[in-house]
Design a protein around this motif. Structure first.
Motif, PDB file in Angstrom:
ATOM      1  N   ILE A 182      17.946  77.820 -38.184  1.00 10.46           N
ATOM      2  CA  ILE A 182      17.685  76.387 -38.006  1.00 10.46           C
ATOM      3  C   ILE A 182      18.946  75.584 -38.310  1.00 10.46           C
ATOM      4  O   ILE A 182      19.308  74.664 -37.569  1.00 10.46           O
ATOM      5  CB  ILE A 182      16.508  75.932 -38.894  1.00 10.46           C
ATOM      6  CG1 ILE A 182      15.207  76.545 -38.394  1.00 10.46           C
ATOM      7  CG2 ILE A 182      16.399  74.405 -38.929  1.00 10.46           C
ATOM      8  CD1 ILE A 182      14.046  76.404 -39.376  1.00 10.46           C
ATOM      9  N   PHE A 183      19.627  75.945 -39.372  1.00  8.89           N
ATOM     10  CA  PHE A 183      20.861  75.264 -39.764  1.00  8.89           C
ATOM     11  C   PHE A 183      21.914  75.366 -38.662  1.00  8.89           C
ATOM     12  O   PHE A 183      22.520  74.372 -38.262  1.00  8.89           O
ATOM     13  CB  PHE A 183      21.379  75.867 -41.077  1.00  8.89           C
ATOM     14  CG  PHE A 183      22.672  75.287 -41.550  1.00  8.89           C
ATOM     15  CD1 PHE A 183      22.710  74.025 -42.127  1.00  8.89           C
ATOM     16  CD2 PHE A 183      23.853  76.004 -41.416  1.00  8.89           C
ATOM     17  CE1 PHE A 183      23.918  73.486 -42.562  1.00  8.89           C
ATOM     18  CE2 PHE A 183      25.051  75.479 -41.849  1.00  8.89           C
ATOM     19  CZ  PHE A 183      25.088  74.215 -42.417  1.00  8.89           C
ATOM     20  N   ASN A 207      20.978  73.390 -35.552  1.00  5.40           N
ATOM     21  CA  ASN A 207      21.208  71.963 -35.776  1.00  5.40           C
ATOM     22  C   ASN A 207      22.686  71.607 -35.629  1.00  5.40           C
ATOM     23  O   ASN A 207      23.020  70.508 -35.192  1.00  5.40           O
ATOM     24  CB  ASN A 207      20.700  71.521 -37.150  1.00  5.40           C
ATOM     25  CG  ASN A 207      19.209  71.298 -37.153  1.00  5.40           C
ATOM     26  OD1 ASN A 207      18.609  70.983 -36.132  1.00  5.40           O
ATOM     27  ND2 ASN A 207      18.597  71.478 -38.309  1.00  5.40           N
ATOM     28  N   LYS A 242      23.341  73.236 -31.558  1.00  6.17           N
ATOM     29  CA  LYS A 242      22.348  72.905 -30.532  1.00  6.17           C
ATOM     30  C   LYS A 242      22.137  74.032 -29.529  1.00  6.17           C
ATOM     31  O   LYS A 242      21.594  73.831 -28.463  1.00  6.17           O
ATOM     32  CB  LYS A 242      22.743  71.629 -29.772  1.00  6.17           C
ATOM     33  CG  LYS A 242      23.009  70.436 -30.635  1.00  6.17           C
ATOM     34  CD  LYS A 242      21.746  69.906 -31.255  1.00  6.17           C
ATOM     35  CE  LYS A 242      22.049  68.596 -31.965  1.00  6.17           C
ATOM     36  NZ  LYS A 242      21.355  68.416 -33.181  1.00  6.17           N
TER      37      LYS A 242
END
Length: 178
Positions: A108-109, A112, A115
Motif C-alpha cells: 500500500i505504501f 501510494n 501509483k
C-alpha cells in the motif's frame, strides 16, 4: 469497483473455499477437505492464467488475487494452529501472518508513492513461499489418516515456508525501499 470477470471470480472463490476445507475436515472427511483445498489452490494459478490469456489483467484484479491469497492462507493457518497442538505450527503461523500483514502495508505504501501495482508484484521467492505453504497445509489436512511422518513433513514445510516468507519480505524491502 472490481469487475467480476472469470479471473476475479476465481480469486474471490478462494476465500469462499475456506468454509468447505474447514467444515469437511471437522467432520472427519479429510480427503474431501484436501480436494476442496486443492481446488482452491488451483484457482490461485488459474486466475492469473485466464487474466493473461484473455487480456483481463487489471490492477484491481491483481490486488484481489493478493488479498484472496492472504485471507485464504492466514485463516487456514489460524485454524490449523487451533487444531494441532504444535509449537512449530504456532510459530510458523505467527511468522507468516505477521509477514503477510507487513507486506500488505508495504505494498500500500509503495502504491501510494508510485501509483503502480506492477511495482509490488510477487517475485520468484514469493511464489516459492506460497508453493511450500500450499503443500504443507495440504499435507496437514490428511495427517489424521496418515503416519506421523506426513505430519512432521507438513510441519517442516510450513516452518520452512515461514522462513522463506521472511527472507522474501527482506528482499522486497531492499527492492522497494532502498
Amino acid at each position: 469497483i472490481i469487475k467480476m470477470n472469470l479471473p476475479n471470480i476465481l480469486s474471490f472463490s478462494r476465500i469462499l473455499f475456506i468454509v468447505p476445507v474447514i467444515f469437511l475436515f471437522e467432520y472427519e472427511l479429510y480427503l474431501s477437505s484436501l480436494v476442496a483445498f486443492l481446488v482452491a489452490a488451483i484457482t490461485d494459478y488459474l486466475d492469473g492464467y485466464f487474466a493473461r490469456k484473455n487480456n483481463l489483467s487489471s490492477d484491481n484484479g491483481a490486488l484481489l488475487d493478493l488479498l484472496a491469497d492472504k485471507i485464504f492462507i492466514s485463516t487456514l493457518l489460524i485454524w490449523i494452529s487451533h487444531n494441532f497442538d504444535n509449537i512449530f505450527i504456532l510459530i510458523s503461523a505467527i511468522l507468516i501472518i505477521s509477514r503477510e500483514i507487513s507486506i500488505s502495508y508495504l505494498r500500500i505504501f509503495i502504491i501510494n508513492l508510485s501509483k503502480k501495482v506492477v511495482d509490488v508484484k510477487s517475485d520468484f521467492t514469493g511464489k516459492l513461499k506460497t508453493t511450500f505453504q500450499m503443500i504443507g497445509i495440504g499435507f496437514i489436512l490428511i495427517t489424521p489418516i496418515t503416519s506421523s511422518l506426513i505430519f512432521n513433513l507438513s510441519v517442516a514445510l510450513i516452518f520452512f515456508s515461514a522462513l522463506i516468507s521472511w527472507y522474501s519480505f527482506i528482499k522486497y524491502l531492499n527492492k522497494w525501499i532502498v
